[in-house]
Write a protein that holds these residues in place. Structure first.
Motif, PDB file in Angstrom:
ATOM      1  N   ARG B  37      -5.072   9.265  -6.929  1.00 54.98           N
ATOM      2  CA  ARG B  37      -5.354  10.345  -7.863  1.00 54.98           C
ATOM      3  C   ARG B  37      -6.757  10.365  -8.444  1.00 54.98           C
ATOM      4  NH1 ARG B  37      -0.480  12.853  -9.218  1.00 54.98           N
ATOM      5  NH2 ARG B  37       0.242  13.341  -7.140  1.00 54.98           N
ATOM      6  N   THR B  38      -7.563   9.354  -8.149  1.00 55.68           N
ATOM      7  CA  THR B  38      -8.911   9.382  -8.712  1.00 55.68           C
ATOM      8  C   THR B  38      -9.928   9.122  -7.611  1.00 55.68           C
ATOM      9  OG1 THR B  38      -8.933   7.027  -9.230  1.00 55.68           O
ATOM     10  CG2 THR B  38      -8.080   8.481 -10.928  1.00 55.68           C
ATOM     11  N   ARG B  39     -11.131   9.542  -7.845  1.00 54.89           N
ATOM     12  CA  ARG B  39     -12.249   9.242  -6.954  1.00 54.89           C
ATOM     13  C   ARG B  39     -13.316   8.566  -7.810  1.00 54.89           C
ATOM     14  NH1 ARG B  39      -9.233   9.393  -3.881  1.00 54.89           N
ATOM     15  NH2 ARG B  39      -8.864  10.652  -2.038  1.00 54.89           N
ATOM     16  N   PHE B  40     -13.764   7.405  -7.363  1.00 53.65           N
ATOM     17  CA  PHE B  40     -14.788   6.700  -8.126  1.00 53.65           C
ATOM     18  C   PHE B  40     -15.695   5.992  -7.131  1.00 53.65           C
ATOM     19  CE2 PHE B  40     -10.834   4.376  -7.797  1.00 53.65           C
ATOM     20  CZ  PHE B  40     -11.217   3.187  -7.203  1.00 53.65           C
ATOM     21  N   PRO B  41     -16.897   5.600  -7.547  1.00 52.25           N
ATOM     22  CA  PRO B  41     -17.762   4.868  -6.628  1.00 52.25           C
ATOM     23  C   PRO B  41     -17.066   3.567  -6.219  1.00 52.25           C
ATOM     24  CG  PRO B  41     -18.948   5.492  -8.641  1.00 52.25           C
ATOM     25  CD  PRO B  41     -17.504   5.800  -8.874  1.00 52.25           C
ATOM     26  N   GLY B  42     -17.049   3.287  -4.956  1.00 51.27           N
ATOM     27  CA  GLY B  42     -16.384   2.063  -4.497  1.00 51.27           C
ATOM     28  C   GLY B  42     -14.917   2.279  -4.150  1.00 51.27           C
ATOM     29  N   HIS B  43     -14.489   3.536  -4.146  1.00 52.10           N
ATOM     30  CA  HIS B  43     -13.102   3.867  -3.819  1.00 52.10           C
ATOM     31  C   HIS B  43     -12.738   3.345  -2.424  1.00 52.10           C
ATOM     32  CE1 HIS B  43      -9.766   6.529  -2.597  1.00 52.10           C
ATOM     33  NE2 HIS B  43      -9.493   6.617  -3.883  1.00 52.10           N
ATOM     34  N   ALA B  44     -13.596   3.689  -1.450  1.00 47.60           N
ATOM     35  CA  ALA B  44     -13.326   3.294  -0.070  1.00 47.60           C
ATOM     36  C   ALA B  44     -13.425   1.773   0.091  1.00 47.60           C
ATOM     37  CB  ALA B  44     -14.302   3.998   0.880  1.00 47.60           C
ATOM     38  N   LEU B  45     -14.378   1.177  -0.630  1.00 44.75           N
ATOM     39  CA  LEU B  45     -14.569  -0.269  -0.547  1.00 44.75           C
ATOM     40  C   LEU B  45     -13.332  -1.007  -1.063  1.00 44.75           C
ATOM     41  CD1 LEU B  45     -16.677  -2.479   0.130  1.00 44.75           C
ATOM     42  CD2 LEU B  45     -17.293  -2.468  -2.299  1.00 44.75           C
ATOM     43  N   LEU B  46     -12.841  -0.555  -2.233  1.00 49.61           N
ATOM     44  CA  LEU B  46     -11.648  -1.190  -2.810  1.00 49.61           C
ATOM     45  C   LEU B  46     -10.472  -1.059  -1.855  1.00 49.61           C
ATOM     46  CD1 LEU B  46     -10.178  -2.500  -5.232  1.00 49.61           C
ATOM     47  CD2 LEU B  46      -9.630  -0.194  -6.028  1.00 49.61           C
ATOM     48  N   ASN B  47     -10.318   0.142  -1.312  1.00 49.26           N
ATOM     49  CA  ASN B  47      -9.231   0.381  -0.361  1.00 49.26           C
ATOM     50  C   ASN B  47      -9.352  -0.575   0.834  1.00 49.26           C
ATOM     51  OD1 ASN B  47      -6.957   1.784   0.565  1.00 49.26           O
ATOM     52  ND2 ASN B  47      -8.239   3.031   1.913  1.00 49.26           N
ATOM     53  N   GLY B  48     -10.585  -0.753   1.322  1.00 50.91           N
ATOM     54  CA  GLY B  48     -10.803  -1.643   2.459  1.00 50.91           C
ATOM     55  C   GLY B  48     -10.470  -3.094   2.126  1.00 50.91           C
ATOM     56  N   ILE B  49     -10.963  -3.543   0.988  1.00 54.05           N
ATOM     57  CA  ILE B  49     -10.725  -4.943   0.588  1.00 54.05           C
ATOM     58  C   ILE B  49      -9.223  -5.222   0.466  1.00 54.05           C
ATOM     59  CG2 ILE B  49     -10.945  -6.555  -1.347  1.00 54.05           C
ATOM     60  CD1 ILE B  49     -13.753  -5.392  -1.808  1.00 54.05           C
ATOM     61  N   LEU B  50      -8.492  -4.242  -0.119  1.00 55.99           N
ATOM     62  CA  LEU B  50      -7.060  -4.454  -0.322  1.00 55.99           C
ATOM     63  C   LEU B  50      -6.295  -4.487   1.001  1.00 55.99           C
ATOM     64  CD1 LEU B  50      -6.636  -2.204  -3.464  1.00 55.99           C
ATOM     65  CD2 LEU B  50      -6.389  -4.685  -3.363  1.00 55.99           C
ATOM     66  N   HIS B  51      -6.905  -3.956   2.047  1.00 51.44           N
ATOM     67  CA  HIS B  51      -6.219  -3.955   3.339  1.00 51.44           C
ATOM     68  C   HIS B  51      -6.572  -5.152   4.206  1.00 51.44           C
ATOM     69  CE1 HIS B  51      -4.895   0.101   2.366  1.00 51.44           C
ATOM     70  NE2 HIS B  51      -4.038  -0.020   3.357  1.00 51.44           N
ATOM     71  N   ILE B  52      -7.510  -5.987   3.732  1.00 54.20           N
ATOM     72  CA  ILE B  52      -7.918  -7.155   4.523  1.00 54.20           C
ATOM     73  C   ILE B  52      -6.725  -8.031   4.936  1.00 54.20           C
ATOM     74  CG2 ILE B  52      -9.138  -9.373   4.345  1.00 54.20           C
ATOM     75  CD1 ILE B  52     -11.457  -7.877   3.083  1.00 54.20           C
ATOM     76  N   PRO B  53      -5.786  -8.313   4.016  1.00 57.08           N
ATOM     77  CA  PRO B  53      -4.671  -9.188   4.403  1.00 57.08           C
ATOM     78  C   PRO B  53      -3.856  -8.660   5.576  1.00 57.08           C
ATOM     79  CG  PRO B  53      -4.737  -8.944   2.023  1.00 57.08           C
ATOM     80  CD  PRO B  53      -5.736  -7.976   2.578  1.00 57.08           C
ATOM     81  N   LEU B  54      -3.956  -7.337   5.802  1.00 54.06           N
ATOM     82  CA  LEU B  54      -3.191  -6.746   6.894  1.00 54.06           C
ATOM     83  C   LEU B  54      -3.842  -7.029   8.243  1.00 54.06           C
ATOM     84  CD1 LEU B  54      -0.629  -5.031   6.733  1.00 54.06           C
ATOM     85  CD2 LEU B  54      -2.053  -2.993   6.885  1.00 54.06           C
ATOM     86  N   VAL B  55      -5.166  -7.249   8.227  1.00 56.59           N
ATOM     87  CA  VAL B  55      -5.879  -7.327   9.509  1.00 56.59           C
ATOM     88  C   VAL B  55      -6.427  -8.719   9.855  1.00 56.59           C
ATOM     89  CG1 VAL B  55      -6.442  -4.892   9.714  1.00 56.59           C
ATOM     90  CG2 VAL B  55      -7.901  -6.355   8.326  1.00 56.59           C
ATOM     91  N   VAL B  56      -6.491  -9.603   8.871  1.00 52.24           N
ATOM     92  CA  VAL B  56      -6.953 -10.958   9.232  1.00 52.24           C
ATOM     93  C   VAL B  56      -5.736 -11.868   9.405  1.00 52.24           C
ATOM     94  CG1 VAL B  56      -9.118 -10.694   7.966  1.00 52.24           C
ATOM     95  CG2 VAL B  56      -7.151 -11.760   6.850  1.00 52.24           C
ATOM     96  N   PRO B  57      -5.873 -12.954  10.181  1.00 54.28           N
ATOM     97  CA  PRO B  57      -4.751 -13.882  10.309  1.00 54.28           C
ATOM     98  C   PRO B  57      -4.391 -14.450   8.939  1.00 54.28           C
ATOM     99  CG  PRO B  57      -6.490 -14.391  11.885  1.00 54.28           C
ATOM    100  CD  PRO B  57      -7.030 -13.356  10.967  1.00 54.28           C
ATOM    101  N   PRO B  58      -3.088 -14.595   8.631  1.00 52.13           N
ATOM    102  CA  PRO B  58      -2.674 -15.132   7.335  1.00 52.13           C
ATOM    103  C   PRO B  58      -3.323 -16.477   7.012  1.00 52.13           C
ATOM    104  CG  PRO B  58      -0.784 -14.256   8.497  1.00 52.13           C
ATOM    105  CD  PRO B  58      -1.938 -14.183   9.446  1.00 52.13           C
ATOM    106  N   VAL B  59      -3.638 -17.247   8.058  1.00 51.16           N
ATOM    107  CA  VAL B  59      -4.275 -18.550   7.826  1.00 51.16           C
ATOM    108  C   VAL B  59      -5.599 -18.369   7.078  1.00 51.16           C
ATOM    109  CG1 VAL B  59      -5.199 -20.599   8.933  1.00 51.16           C
ATOM    110  CG2 VAL B  59      -3.209 -19.462   9.902  1.00 51.16           C
ATOM    111  N   VAL B  60      -6.305 -17.277   7.398  1.00 50.41           N
ATOM    112  CA  VAL B  60      -7.576 -17.011   6.731  1.00 50.41           C
ATOM    113  C   VAL B  60      -7.339 -16.801   5.234  1.00 50.41           C
ATOM    114  CG1 VAL B  60      -9.496 -15.391   6.546  1.00 50.41           C
ATOM    115  CG2 VAL B  60      -8.613 -16.050   8.804  1.00 50.41           C
ATOM    116  N   ILE B  61      -6.311 -16.033   4.907  1.00 50.11           N
ATOM    117  CA  ILE B  61      -5.964 -15.792   3.500  1.00 50.11           C
ATOM    118  C   ILE B  61      -5.618 -17.130   2.836  1.00 50.11           C
ATOM    119  CG2 ILE B  61      -4.368 -14.628   1.927  1.00 50.11           C
ATOM    120  CD1 ILE B  61      -6.186 -12.720   3.426  1.00 50.11           C
ATOM    121  N   GLY B  62      -4.789 -17.914   3.517  1.00 43.28           N
ATOM    122  CA  GLY B  62      -4.395 -19.214   2.952  1.00 43.28           C
ATOM    123  C   GLY B  62      -5.606 -20.099   2.716  1.00 43.28           C
ATOM    124  N   TYR B  63      -6.529 -20.083   3.672  1.00 43.67           N
ATOM    125  CA  TYR B  63      -7.699 -20.934   3.535  1.00 43.67           C
ATOM    126  C   TYR B  63      -8.574 -20.477   2.352  1.00 43.67           C
ATOM    127  CZ  TYR B  63     -11.933 -23.496   4.549  1.00 43.67           C
ATOM    128  OH  TYR B  63     -13.018 -24.301   4.435  1.00 43.67           O
TER     129      TYR B  63
END
Lengths: 367, 230
Positions: B37-63
């Motif tokens: 519902r909002t647009r702010f600077p860094g909108h796309a960046l935040l969205n990307g960062i939050l999706h990182i766990p979906l695309v990197v191996p879980p081991v990376v998150i654990g590390y």
């Protein structure tokens, strides 16, 4: 008085609105689509914030850019009926109706009963909103807005999403509302028929500005508003009183000033006010009163304006106590040597009154 | 019947998954609303960062968690010194690892359902006297309930299956961080552990079936409640 004066830019469209709406009765806001009517409604309701200006209901300032005032929509007490009903799909009809009251101090049970009765909502109360027809949903939406205790009711083309049959179903409810609730109403539409049936005042909008605003018969009588005069059904409004009935002839007599008009029998009681719409194309002109003619209504008057039109016709304004307009061919106008100040006779065919939408109540207070 | 060690792993798995879902839910709703519902600077960046766990191996998150929130990590030392909270090698750490790995799934489901809600209904609520927060709670939230629920189910399922991030961040300590998948892995590593592994497989599948059937039933109830319309 409700003061609405603001400027607003939206993409390439800019509005410069200035109008005063009386704080009683129904004010029609008329204009073709794209004139900016809905933006005016959104600005009054607080759903958009104009670039500059001032919006106030009486002493209550809702928006004033100079003083940095912009009251939030939930604090404005504006009942807003949208084009689509916008009922809450997860609530039944009753919960929808109570939504505003719960948040603004519940309407009294009497008010609830009155609104429910006025809009015929009794059989719908326990229904889920998705099981309502378009007309029923719009009636519920109107009730929901009224029960939020509004200082002003805005209806933005509430009938435009309905088919003709549903319109005829809702319109009588709107007429009764206008008379019975006493909530000042801004009624937005591009239908002249709805304006004539409902409105006491009329504001005309085109291209983001308000061209005219005032009592409906004054605005309808203006010759310089193409949105009104370019219509095939252009005409003026006469405010009359029922003077008597001739039952054998199926006629009623209406008085205005010192003139009497004969019209098809109306069921209004003697003495009741009645507004009529007279279409310019139904009025012809004569320099002398016709002898032995089938036209029953011959009104003496003075030419107050001659307005040539592009299509070979001329609109002639005649003051006969109230303004009547005749649309005649340019050749006829030349033959009659029409000029301002000329005294002549306006011949009004009775059939001009026969349209159902020609009958309209006066301001609620006068009834 | 499951042995005490199996029951322990089962209950631990449930505890980690429940806390991971409930803990991340308010944040997921808030961020989903922001993104929808909002647009702010860094909108796309935040969205990307939050999706990182979906695309990197879980081991990376654990590390990464181990580096930042482990006992020696800056975040871990801060939490330990200021609040006395230890995440490294605890079940709370396992819940955080699960929550982060499952977060994008929950976020996407909730965001999509918020985008499906007609904003004009919220406007109507405002003109009827509802503040933005009140309009959200009484109009938007009930209407997105099916989406929120779907997000919770996805996130719960992902948490139950979490392995890589958990074993990397909090290791596999029986009774503390050894959830069902970790227990199964441990059993499979031991010679002659096949019988044990088979029992854990049966438990895992049974749990998954119960969760699926239960969620179907609840989803029907929720859809009825919010009356079918998005």
């Amino acid at each position: 008085m409700i003061d609405v004066a603001f400027t607003h830019r939206q993409g390439s469209f800019s509005l410069d609105v200035n109008m005063q709406v009386p704080d009683s009765g129904v004010t029609g806001l008329f204009g073709t689509s794209g004139a900016g009517k809905s933006t005016v409604a959104d600005a009054i309701a607080g759903l958009i914030r104009p670039d500059a200006g001032r919006i106030a209901i009486g002493e209550t300032v809702l928006f004033d850019s100079a003083r940095g005032v912009a009251v939030a929509p939930e604090r404005r007490r504006i009942g807003y009926v949208f084009q689509e009903a916008r009922l809450f799909p997860h609530m039944n009809v009753q919960a929808n109706l109570h939504f505003g009251g719960r948040r603004r101090g519940a309407a009294s049970p009497d008010t609830f009963e009155q609104v429910v009765g006025l809009l015929g909502l009794e059989p719908l109360l326990d229904r889920r909103t998705r099981h309502l027809s378009g007309g029923e949903a719009q009636r519920v939406a109107i009730g929901r807005a009224l029960l939020s205790g509004p200082d002003l009711l805005i209806m933005d083309e509430p009938l435009s999403s309905l088919d003709q049959q549903r319109r005829d179903d809702v319109l009588p409810h709107l007429e009764r509302l206008a008379a019975d609730t006493g909530v000042p109403t801004v009624y937005i539409t591009h239908s002249i028929e709805e304006i004539i049936r409902l409105a006491d005042h009329l504001a005309v909008m085109a291209n983001g500005t308000v061209l005219a605003c005032g009592p409906i018969q004054d605005v309808m009588a203006r010759p310089d508003l193409p949105v009104l005069t370019d219509r095939r059904d252009a005409g003026t409004i006469l405010l009359t009183t029922v003077a008597g009935h001739f039952d054998d002839d199926h006629l009623s007599a209406l008085r205005f000033g010192e003139h009497t008009l004969l019209v098809p029998r109306t069921d209004r009681a003697e003495g009741a006010p009645l507004a009529l719409r007279i279409l310019a194309r139904d009025v012809s002109l004569a320099l002398e009163p016709p002898q032995r003619s089938s036209v029953m209504n011959v009104l003496p008057g003075t030419v107050t304006g001659i307005h040539p039109r592009g299509d070979g016709h001329v609109d002639v304004s005649i003051d006969s106590g109230q303004i009547i307009r005749a649309r005649i061919t340019r050749r006829s106008a030349d033959d009659l040597s029409l000029k301002v100040g000329l005294e002549l006779y306006a011949l009004v065919k009775s059939v001009a009154f026969a349209e159902r939408d020609a009958f309209r109540r006066h301001a609620a207070g006068e009834e | 019947m499951p042995t005490p060690a199996e029951t322990e792993a089962l209950l631990l798995s449930l505890r980690v998954a429940v806390w991971s879902v409930l803990g991340s839910l308010p944040l997921a709703i808030a961020i989903a609303w922001l993104l929808a519902r909002t647009r702010f600077p860094g909108h796309a960046l935040l969205n990307g960062i939050l999706h990182i766990p979906l695309v990197v191996p879980p081991v990376v998150i654990g590390y990464l968690l181990l580096v930042f929130l482990g006992r020696r990590g800056p975040g871990g030392m801060f939490l330990e010194n200021v609040f006395g909270i230890t995440l490294g090698f605890t079940w709370q750490g396992a819940a955080i690892a699960s929550a982060i790995v499952a977060f994008p799934l929950m976020l996407r489901a909730i965001r999509q359902s918020i985008e499906g809600v007609d904003r004009r209904l919220e406007q109507a609520a405002r003109t009827l006297g509802a503040s933005p927060a009140n309009a959200f709670c009484t109009v938007t939230l009930p209407l997105i309930a099916p989406g929120v629920f779907a997000g919770m189910v996805l996130s719960f399922a992902r948490s139950l299956g979490e392995f890589g991030a958990t074993i990397t961040f909090v290791s596999s300590i029986p009774g503390e961080t050894r959830t069902l998948p970790l227990a199964l892995y441990a059993a499979a590593q031991v010679p002659g552990g096949e019988a044990q592994a088979t029992r854990l497989v049966v438990i895992s599948i049974t749990l998954a079936m119960i969760a699926l059937i239960g969620s179907e039933w609840l989803a029907r109830r929720t859809r009825h409640y919010s009356s079918g319309e998005p």
